[in-house]
Each structure stands twice: as structure tokens, then as C-alpha cells.
Design a protein around this motif. Structure first.
Motif, mmCIF file in Angstrom:
data_model
loop_
_atom_site.group_PDB
_atom_site.id
_atom_site.type_symbol
_atom_site.label_atom_id
_atom_site.label_comp_id
_atom_site.label_asym_id
_atom_site.label_seq_id
_atom_site.Cartn_x
_atom_site.Cartn_y
_atom_site.Cartn_z
ATOM 1 N N GLN A 39 -13.759 23.987 61.869
ATOM 2 C CA GLN A 39 -13.472 25.403 62.083
ATOM 3 C C GLN A 39 -12.911 26.044 60.815
ATOM 4 O O GLN A 39 -13.290 27.166 60.450
ATOM 5 C CB GLN A 39 -12.484 25.571 63.238
ATOM 6 C CG GLN A 39 -13.055 25.230 64.598
ATOM 7 C CD GLN A 39 -12.013 25.335 65.696
ATOM 8 O OE1 GLN A 39 -10.922 25.871 65.499
ATOM 9 N NE2 GLN A 39 -12.333 24.820 66.862
ATOM 10 N N LEU A 40 -12.022 25.325 60.145
ATOM 11 C CA LEU A 40 -11.438 25.865 58.917
ATOM 12 C C LEU A 40 -12.483 25.989 57.817
ATOM 13 O O LEU A 40 -12.446 26.935 57.012
ATOM 14 C CB LEU A 40 -10.280 24.987 58.453
ATOM 15 C CG LEU A 40 -9.033 24.976 59.347
ATOM 16 C CD1 LEU A 40 -7.958 24.079 58.754
ATOM 17 C CD2 LEU A 40 -8.495 26.386 59.555
ATOM 18 N N GLN A 41 -13.410 25.064 57.764
ATOM 19 C CA GLN A 41 -14.491 25.168 56.791
ATOM 20 C C GLN A 41 -15.335 26.416 57.034
ATOM 21 O O GLN A 41 -15.680 27.139 56.098
ATOM 22 C CB GLN A 41 -15.378 23.913 56.869
ATOM 23 C CG GLN A 41 -14.745 22.679 56.252
ATOM 24 C CD GLN A 41 -15.548 21.417 56.530
ATOM 25 O OE1 GLN A 41 -16.378 21.381 57.425
ATOM 26 N NE2 GLN A 41 -15.288 20.371 55.745
ATOM 27 N N GLU A 42 -15.628 26.678 58.300
ATOM 28 C CA GLU A 42 -16.411 27.872 58.639
ATOM 29 C C GLU A 42 -15.640 29.142 58.311
ATOM 30 O O GLU A 42 -16.205 30.110 57.788
ATOM 31 C CB GLU A 42 -16.774 27.843 60.123
ATOM 32 C CG GLU A 42 -17.748 26.727 60.492
ATOM 33 C CD GLU A 42 -17.917 26.573 61.992
ATOM 34 O OE1 GLU A 42 -17.268 27.346 62.741
ATOM 35 O OE2 GLU A 42 -18.685 25.692 62.416
ATOM 36 N N ARG A 43 -14.349 29.129 58.606
ATOM 37 C CA ARG A 43 -13.535 30.315 58.325
ATOM 38 C C ARG A 43 -13.402 30.543 56.822
ATOM 39 O O ARG A 43 -13.392 31.688 56.359
ATOM 40 C CB ARG A 43 -12.162 30.164 58.996
ATOM 41 C CG ARG A 43 -12.242 30.345 60.503
ATOM 42 C CD ARG A 43 -11.081 29.731 61.240
ATOM 43 N NE ARG A 43 -9.820 30.374 60.957
ATOM 44 C CZ ARG A 43 -8.673 30.045 61.527
ATOM 45 N NH1 ARG A 43 -8.642 29.064 62.410
ATOM 46 N NH2 ARG A 43 -7.559 30.674 61.222
#
Length: 442
Positions: free
Chosen positions: A242-246
Motif C-alpha cells: 500500500q505504501l509503495q502505491e501511495r
């Protein structure tokens, strides 16, 4: 039964709408037309077929327009021509949105005010065209689009286009000369600006943006001392995805970025459970028959207390978590942490004895998966905000004079109302950043 429920629902809906209309009527009678319109609209939101609410709404909106036209006249008579034009434009926009056409006396008043505004628009346009900022003229046309159309001035304003285009070409040429090396944001602005004004330039910048990142990599440092270790690992993996996508949606990311952002995700989880086995007593009362001491031929019911002994297990839990992430963005620290500790006491037994009002009891343990998911959410909730803050610190607080244009444009992406941003845009284009954003989509 179902039919009764449907009828009741319809009755309640009708009552709610009637109540909203009645509230609107009271405000309308007090001359509070804007507030009345809001209640009528709320009634229509509940029931789009409410004819009475629609009629009342149209009446209130006509009153809003009447009152607005009075304000326009008062502003004009006070020689506040800009205020009068602004108010008249808002009235025209409302009429367009509400699908209302002025009729009778209202139309006559509106047409009269449009005629008065016509001279103001002509003089304003002439002054702007004679200035050095073609974009002020474009913003003027955008701001008063409906008023200009109603005054039938669009054709006459086209006569200024050749003069405005020359000014815009000069500005485009000036911007293009500054587009070099690492000025990627200035490159994007110049491309859009020159394209709108139909000025062609071959712009050249570096193939990679040294200030941004093409990807983010998480390095995990995990100490998961819990029987639920695998569940915790899965949650951490989901969070890092999720953090990578954000991050890839953030301003720090670019396909042309030359760097890789390495972030350490650390998790220290400790779970302990102790159990104590013991014998538990539960006292209860039963009745039995005994000889009556007053009469040996009779028996009386007597309460007798008894004790039921059963095994029980008491549990003591402790669940502590330390979470953090840390990385470097442009020499600045991207970091956050979350720490928490839970304790829980619970009991279990298998006793099933109705006379003592005992039923088997299952221990209720800490839901580690749910708790850990909540902790990860708390840790990462402000991740996007931290990225924006660091970008602002880099480009809004660090105002490098030798790359001011690039700095300003980078700062504008996270702080569009920053004085540093708006002062530069007003110096360069005569209008603020928000106006330029509206005109050019920068």
C-alpha cells in the motif's frame, strides 16, 4: 406485513418532506430566500417528484435573483463597477445552473444592468490589452464569460488577440530559454503555456530527474516473537504494498527519477501468555425435605448450601508492539513510529452444572491480527502528509534564487496558496497560481 412496512416508510418520507417544505416556507416569509431554497432542495433530494417543493424552490431562486439585481444596482450607483460586474456574473451563472430564464420586470432590470456593465467591460478589456500580461486578459474573459456573452462583446474582444498573442509569444520565448538541465516542472509549464498560445519551441532537459525517485524499496527488520508470526508478516507485506502505491502517487515519484528510495520498516512484537490452573468453588442452594420438629408426622422443605468444585484456567496476556519506518528524502528524514502495549486477563472452564448456574466458558484472548492491523494503520496514516511536508520543506522553505522558477512550480504542487508561489506568478503572468491552474491546467 411487508405492505404495512412499505406504507409506513412512504408515510414517514412524505412527512419528512412536508416538514422540510414547511420550514422553507417560514424562512421564505421572513425574506431568507437562500436558506429557504436549501430546505426546498433538501425536500427534493428526499423526493424528486415533490411538485410543491420544486415550485417553492423556483420561487425562492427568482427572489434570490431579484435581490441580487438590487445589489448589482447599488454597487453600480456606488461606482463599484468591479463588484457590480462580479455580482452580475454570479447571477448569470446561477440562472444557467438553475435553468431559470429572467422574465418581465426581472428581465428588464437584468438587461439594463448588462448594458451598464458593457461599458465597464469594454474599458477594462482595453486597459488589459494595453498592458504587458496577456494572461490577465484571458482570466478576465474567463471570469466574466457569461456577462461578456450577454453583452455580445466576444467578437469585439477578438480584435485584441493578435496583440495578446505577440505578448504571449514573448513570454513563451523567455520561459523556453530557462528550460534546461533539471528544470522539469518549468518544462511542463512552458509546454502547456506555449501550446495554448500556439507557439512552437523545441525544449531540451535532462533524461533523468535527479531530485525524484523511480521506485521505493522496503527493507524489513522484524522481530516477531508471537505464535501469530506468519499473520503479522502478511499484514506487514500488505502495508508495504500500500505504501509503495501511495508513494507512486506522490510528488516525489517520477518515471524519470534517478533514485531509489530505501525505507526500513521495523517491527518488534512481543507476546506472552501465562496460565494458572486452579480449583474453583461455586456455592449453590438446594431444597430437601426434613422431619418437622414441631410435628413428627410432617416434613418441611429446608435450604441446604452445597459447594460445586470444578477446574478453571486463568490466563494473563501481554502484547507489545513497536513499529517504525525510516528513509532519506533529499537529505531529509522520512520517519514515523507507533508504540503500544496491551494486557488482558481471561478465564476458561468446562463446567456445565445447571444447579450452580454454571456453563462452559471460553477464554477471550487478544485478537493480535486485528490489533496489529490497527497499529500498522496508525503508523502509516500520515505517510502522504509527511511526503508533502518534506516536499514543501525542500522547495517552499528552501527558496533558491538561482532556480526560483523551478522551485516555485515545485512548491505550488503542495502549497498552491503560498505567498512565495503567488508573488512569482503575479510578477510573471499578472495573475495568481490558482488562476493559471484554471486557465492552463498546470
Amino acid at each position: 406485513m411487508i405492505r404495512a412496512i412499505v406504507l409506513l416508510g412512504s408515510f414517514l418520507l412524505l412527512s419528512a418532506c412536508t416538514s422540510l417544505v414547511e420550514k422553507g416556507d417560514k424562512l421564505y416569509e421572513q425574506g431568507m430566500y437562500q436558506q429557504a431554497a436549501e430546505f426546498y432542495q433538501a425536500a427534493l433530494n428526499e423526493d424528486a417528484t415533490d411538485v410543491e417543493a420544486q415550485q417553492r424552490l423556483n420561487q425562492a431562486r427568482h427572489k434570490i435573483i431579484d435581490r441580487g439585481l438590487i445589489e448589482v444596482r447599488m454597487l453600480r450607483l456606488a461606482a463599484n463597477y468591479v463588484g457590480a460586474a462580479d455580482k452580475l456574473e454570479s447571477i448569470l451563472r446561477n440562472q444557467n445552473t438553475w435553468h431559470i430564464e429572467a422574465m418581465g420586470a426581472q428581465a428588464a432590470t437584468q438587461n439594463e444592468e448588462v448594458r451598464y456593465a458593457e461599458q465597464f467591460l469594454k474599458d477594462y478589456a482595453k486597459d488589459l490589452a494595453a498592458g504587458r500580461f496577456p494572461d490577465k486578459f484571458r482570466w478576465f474573459e474567463h471570469k466574466y464569460a457569461l456577462l461578456i456573452a450577454n453583452a455580445q462583446l466576444s467578437a469585439s474582444f477578438n480584435n485584441y488577440q493578435s496583440q495578446l498573442s505577440r505578448l504571449a509569444k514573448s513570454k513563451c520565448d523567455t520561459l523556453a530559454k530557462q528550460v534546461i538541465s533539471q528544470r522539469f516542472f518549468l518544462h511542463a509549464l512552458t509546454q502547456k503555456y506555449c501550446s495554448v498560445w500556439q507557439v512552437q519551441h523545441r525544449l531540451s532537459i535532462d533524461s533523468q530527474d535527479n531530485s525524484r525517485f523511480r521506485k521505493i524499496v522496503f527493507n524489513e527488520q522484524l522481530q516477531l516473537n508471537t505464535p501469530k508470526r506468519r499473520d503479522h508478516q502478511h499484514l506487514i507485506e500488505g502495508t508495504t504494498r500500500q505504501l509503495q502505491e501511495r508513494f507512486q502517487r506522490s510528488i516525489w515519484y517520477s518515471p524519470k527519477g534517478s533514485q531509489v528510495l530505501n525505507v526500513t520498516m521495523a517491527a518488534n512484537v512481543e507476546y506472552q501468555r501465562t496460565s494458572t490452573h486452579k480449583q474453583q468453588e461455586k456455592r449453590y442452594v438446594v431444597q430437601t425435605l426434613r422431619p418437622d420438629p414441631q410435628d413428627e408426622n410432617k416434613q418441611v422443605a429446608v435450604d441446604i448450601e452445597r459447594v460445586y468444585i470444578y477446574p478453571q484456567v486463568d490466563y494473563q496476556e501481554t502484547y507489545s508492539v513497536q513499529l517504525s519506518y525510516q528513509g532519506q528524502l533529499g537529505g531529509m528524514l522520512l520517519t514515523d513510529q507507533y508504540i503500544d502495549r496491551q494486557t488482558n486477563q481471561t478465564t476458561s472452564h468446562s463446567a456445565n452444572f445447571a444447579k450452580a448456574q454454571l456453563q462452559p466458558k471460553t477464554a477471550t484472548f487478544i485478537d493480535q491480527q486485528q490489533a496489529f492491523a490497527s497499529y500498522l494503520d496508525n503508523l502509516t496514516r500520515e505517510f502522504d502528509t509527511h511526503l508533502k511536508q518534506l516536499w514543501g520543506q525542500q522547495y517552499c522553505r528552501n527558496q533558491q534564487a538561482h532556480t526560483r522558477a523551478e522551485n516555485v512550480l515545485r512548491c505550488a504542487h503542495v502549497e498552491p496558496n503560498n505567498n512565495y508561489v503567488n508573488s512569482w506568478f503575479e510578477q510573471q503572468f499578472g495573475i495568481n497560481y490558482q488562476a493559471m491552474h484554471t486557465l492552463y491546467g498546470i
